[in-house]
Write an enzyme that holds these catalytic residues in place. Structure first.
Site, mmCIF file in Angstrom:
data_model
loop_
_atom_site.group_PDB
_atom_site.id
_atom_site.type_symbol
_atom_site.label_atom_id
_atom_site.label_comp_id
_atom_site.label_asym_id
_atom_site.label_seq_id
_atom_site.Cartn_x
_atom_site.Cartn_y
_atom_site.Cartn_z
ATOM 1 C CD GLU A 151 -45.955 17.831 -1.787
ATOM 2 O OE1 GLU A 151 -45.188 18.444 -2.530
ATOM 3 O OE2 GLU A 151 -46.789 18.399 -1.051
ATOM 4 C CD GLU B 141 -52.614 20.696 0.555
ATOM 5 O OE1 GLU B 141 -52.686 20.958 -0.664
ATOM 6 O OE2 GLU B 141 -51.550 20.807 1.194
ATOM 7 C CB CYS C 234 -37.043 37.214 13.881
ATOM 8 S SG CYS C 234 -38.280 38.109 12.953
ATOM 9 C CD1 TRP D 245 -40.892 35.525 8.315
ATOM 10 C CD2 TRP D 245 -39.412 34.784 6.826
ATOM 11 N NE1 TRP D 245 -41.581 34.920 7.305
ATOM 12 C CE2 TRP D 245 -40.707 34.451 6.384
ATOM 13 C CE3 TRP D 245 -38.309 34.409 6.039
ATOM 14 C CZ2 TRP D 245 -40.930 33.760 5.182
ATOM 15 C CZ3 TRP D 245 -38.553 33.728 4.854
ATOM 16 C CH2 TRP D 245 -39.837 33.413 4.440
ATOM 17 N NE ARG E 294 -35.161 31.170 14.572
ATOM 18 C CZ ARG E 294 -35.963 30.924 15.594
ATOM 19 N NH1 ARG E 294 -35.924 29.776 16.207
ATOM 20 N NH2 ARG E 294 -36.808 31.832 16.008
ATOM 21 C CG ASN F 278 -39.364 35.756 16.911
ATOM 22 O OD1 ASN F 278 -40.230 35.885 16.051
ATOM 23 N ND2 ASN F 278 -38.891 34.579 17.282
ATOM 24 N N GLY F 279 -41.911 38.207 16.691
ATOM 25 C CA GLY F 279 -43.337 38.074 16.979
ATOM 26 C C GLY F 279 -44.142 39.081 16.175
ATOM 27 C CG HIS G 48 -69.819 10.437 -13.373
ATOM 28 N ND1 HIS G 48 -70.971 10.104 -14.062
ATOM 29 C CD2 HIS G 48 -70.229 11.156 -12.298
ATOM 30 C CE1 HIS G 48 -72.027 10.617 -13.436
ATOM 31 N NE2 HIS G 48 -71.602 11.259 -12.346
ATOM 32 C CE LYS H 82 -48.777 18.761 1.091
ATOM 33 N NZ LYS H 82 -49.004 20.140 0.940
ATOM 34 C CE LYS I 48 -41.583 25.447 1.455
ATOM 35 N NZ LYS I 48 -42.809 24.657 1.686
HETATM 36 O O1 M6R Z 1 -44.803 28.976 -3.163
HETATM 37 P P1 M6R Z 1 -46.119 28.610 -3.766
HETATM 38 O O2 M6R Z 1 -47.228 28.549 -2.793
HETATM 39 O O3 M6R Z 1 -46.465 29.471 -4.943
HETATM 40 O O4 M6R Z 1 -45.884 27.147 -4.330
HETATM 41 C C1 M6R Z 1 -46.843 26.519 -5.129
HETATM 42 C C2 M6R Z 1 -46.578 25.041 -5.246
HETATM 43 O O5 M6R Z 1 -45.367 24.791 -5.905
HETATM 44 C C3 M6R Z 1 -46.554 24.359 -3.868
HETATM 45 O O6 M6R Z 1 -47.735 24.585 -3.169
HETATM 46 C C4 M6R Z 1 -46.367 22.834 -4.010
HETATM 47 O O7 M6R Z 1 -47.495 22.282 -4.596
HETATM 48 C C5 M6R Z 1 -46.060 22.229 -2.639
HETATM 49 N N1 M6R Z 1 -44.921 21.373 -2.727
HETATM 50 C C6 M6R Z 1 -47.179 21.426 -2.092
HETATM 51 O O8 M6R Z 1 -46.870 20.809 -0.882
#
Ligand code: M6R
Length: 605
Positions: free
Chosen positions: A485, A478, A6, A77, A30, A103-104, A501, A482, A600
């Site tokens: 992307e 993961e 927050c 938040w 934020r 905040n916390g 395989h 990362k 996002k």
């Molecule tokens: O908001 P969500 O966790 O549902 O989002 C899912 C994916 O769109 C999200 O994790 C996406 O893969 C990210 N950009 C990964 O870094």
């Protein structure tokens, strides 16, 4: 440690209202869902607050003729209690003499709230924070001074706290307290200020002090005094801030992504403080006999589902199926008597919401795990757990992923304990391992330069495999997501055993293979997989357990993480891979916060 949940702004100055609103606007980056202010006018506290954006709040504000010179403001938040006018800060005591912004996360608020209710206190919100105002009031009712009451309150309250308090009992003061959550103060000829982050203070002063942990700071006109929790005077250290506004929003980090990676110890600590009652409510939906349980999510959140599935098998001897949300309706037909655990940081991902709606239409119950209270997932779920990452601004999910892993671990561990699938002793052992994680991640982050150098070496690669076995397949997937992307390098996560395989056909001298190879029961086989790739000229970068000389010998590069219970390795091993992706992107001249073609929150199916 940086904490963003927050925004707090307070000041003693001329034109207080304008300054508070301006300060809150400077904290908008934020993320927030509601706004509020409290000012003292004619020895009365006036509060205005609402759900929504600051611009709307200002349009509806009816305080034109008020001339106050002291006040506090807040952007919220939501973490406890959905976004709403009632839950927005500031919160007041029953008598209307005390207003607080916080905040916390308070760990023991439920128990204190119940005790205060028994004593006759009436609460107006569902927040943890409101308890602060009532507890201070309770001590004052028992004869303590305002300062003594505040000291006693923060001695009792557990959790992370940044708090600013105004009161008609001492109407010329703002009293601040800080533990774990940040709170900074500044003083200049323009006034005395407090805020949860530096950008809000920059128009007034660059002479800024961070309130040390567990200290109370009393702001008065032209005067600031710091005390410890027992009232002993102490010194504040002021520094001249040279950052520009953009640098200040990122706490001096060049990008939000790296800032958020470094916030992970704090995000995990706060998630570990989620009151057990929330976990126990979710467990009720797992408990029916013959129930089938599924996990669903997209992207990184799907990887958290996969982690949950391995965890259920290893800890609970239960087969819980992870299903990618966009395939959910294609692969599952009968969902009666089922529970679906849906994971989404934003709570707004269309594919995940579609999976939830479909599951509900077939009679399933939904447990949501999200970072966004008040999002669609919290409305659609029968019960939800809110991870405590704070808003994540970088498009690549980082801190929200680790807190998803922590939340699912807490849920399944406690479920296992309740069902007798995990003994008290094993539960305690695992919990003490989990509680070590924030500190361990701090140590890993201190070694980020090692990863930076490895990233420089490999930043011009065009392809990479991320290979692992067992629960660390999650880490491999993961890590690859990362890297691809934000650096646009073609990266694939694969079960190492599966690599022969098909994928091995691509290996030629110089092909980058990243192995997640901590000491667990898959290690011997992983060594075999490393040798297969090495024999074909691949370059090997391994994430290993500290002191694993054998894998160091056969790797071109390695990064060591401390030893931990094997099911928790994905939480540790993900961190160097996040750093690797980040630095590779930076070395390739890309903006890691805004990767091309990505949003996002993906709100289209
Ligand atoms: O908001 P969500 O966790 O549902 O989002 C899912 C994916 O769109 C999200 O994790 C996406 O893969 C990210 N950009 C990964 O870094």
């Amino acid at each position: 440690m940086v904490k963003i949940l927050c925004g707090i702004f307070g000041c003693i100055s001329e034109d207080v209202l304008e300054k508070i609103l301006d300060g809150l606007k400077r904290l908008e980056y934020r993320g927030y869902d509601s706004v509020g202010i409290a000012i003292i006018d004619n020895n009365k506290i006036i509060i205005r607050k609402d759900k929504g954006k600051i611009s709307e709040f200002i349009k509806n504000l009816d305080l034109n003729n008020i001339k106050s010179n002291i006040g506090i403001g807040h952007t919220r938040w939501a973490t406890h209690g959905a976004p709403s006018k009632e839950n927005a800060h500031p919160h007041m005591d029953c008598s209307g003499r005390i207003a607080i912004v916080h905040n916390g996360v308070l760990e023991n608020f439920l128990q204190i709230r119940e005790e205060l209710i028994k004593k006759g206190h009436r609460f107006s919100s569902k927040t943890d924070s409101e308890v602060i105002a009532h507890l201070i009031e309770d001590f004052i009712n028992n004869g303590l001074s305002l300062k003594e009451a505040i000291r006693n309150t923060f001695k009792i309250l557990k959790g992370s706290i940044a708090c600013a308090i105004i009161s008609t009992i001492e109407p010329d003061k703002i009293i601040c307290y800080r533990r774990e959550s940040p709170l900074v103060i500044g003083i200049s000829s323009k006034g005395v200020f407090c805020a949860s982050d530096i950008p809000a203070l920059l128009p007034y002063t660059r002479n800024i002090a961070i309130i040390p942990d567990d200290k109370i700071v009393i702001l008065e006109k032209n005067k600031v005094q710091a005390e410890d929790i027992n009232g002993e005077i102490c010194k504040l250290e002021y520094n001249e801030v040279t950052w520009n506004l953009e640098q200040a929003e990122k706490s001096g980090y060049p990008h939000f992504m790296i800032k958020e990676i470094f916030e992970q110890p704090r995000a995990i600590s706060d998630t570990l403080k989620i009151p057990l009652i929330y976990i126990d409510r979710a467990i009720e939906y797992l408990e029916n006999k013959n129930k089938r349980i599924y996990l669903t999510g997209s992207g990184t959140s799907y990887h958290a589902c996969l982690f949950g599935s391995y965890l259920a098998s290893h800890l609970l001897s239960m087969d819980i199926r992870p299903v990618i949300s966009s395939e959910f309706t294609e692969i599952l037909s009968s969902l009666e008597n089922s529970t679906v655990i849906a994971i989404s940081q934003s709570g707004e991902t269309a594919d995940t919401l579609n999976a939830i709606r479909y599951a509900k239409s077939k009679g399933a119950k939904i447990i949501g795990i999200t970072n966004t209270l008040g999002s669609s997932i919290t409305n659609l779920s029968d019960v939800y757990i809110c991870t405590q990452s704070g808003p994540e601004i970088g498009v690549a999910a980082t801190k929200t992923f680790l807190t998803q892993l922590i939340s699912i671990t807490l849920l399944f561990l406690r479920y296992g304990l309740k069902k007798g699938k995990i003994s008290e002793v094993d539960y305690s052992k695992l919990m003490s391992e989990i509680n070590r994680i924030p500190k361990i991640i701090e140590e890993i982050l201190k070694k980020s330069d090692i990863i930076k150098n490895i990233a420089l070496k490999y930043s011009s690669k065009q392809n990479a495999y991320f290979l692992a076995r067992g629960i660390n397949l999650v880490t491999a997937l993961e890590g690859a997501l990362k890297l691809k992307e934000i650096s646009y390098i073609h990266a694939e996560g694969y079960p190492a055993g599966e690599s022969k395989h098909g994928p091995i056909a691509l290996i030629e001298p110089g092909f980058l293979c990243i192995f997640i190879a901590p000491k667990d029961n898959t290690r011997e086989k992983i060594i075999g997989n490393i040798m297969e790739m090495k024999a074909r000229g691949a370059e090997i970068f391994s994430i290993i357990t500290e002191g694993d000389e054998e894998i160091k010998e056969i790797s071109d590069e390695y990064f060591e993480v401390p030893h931990i219970h094997y099911i928790l390795y994905p939480i540790l091993c993900t961190v160097p891979l996040q750093l690797f992706a980040y630095y590779v992107a930076v070395f390739r001249g890309l903006d890691p916060d805004k990767p091309r073609n990505l949003a996002k929150s993906v709100t289209v199916p």
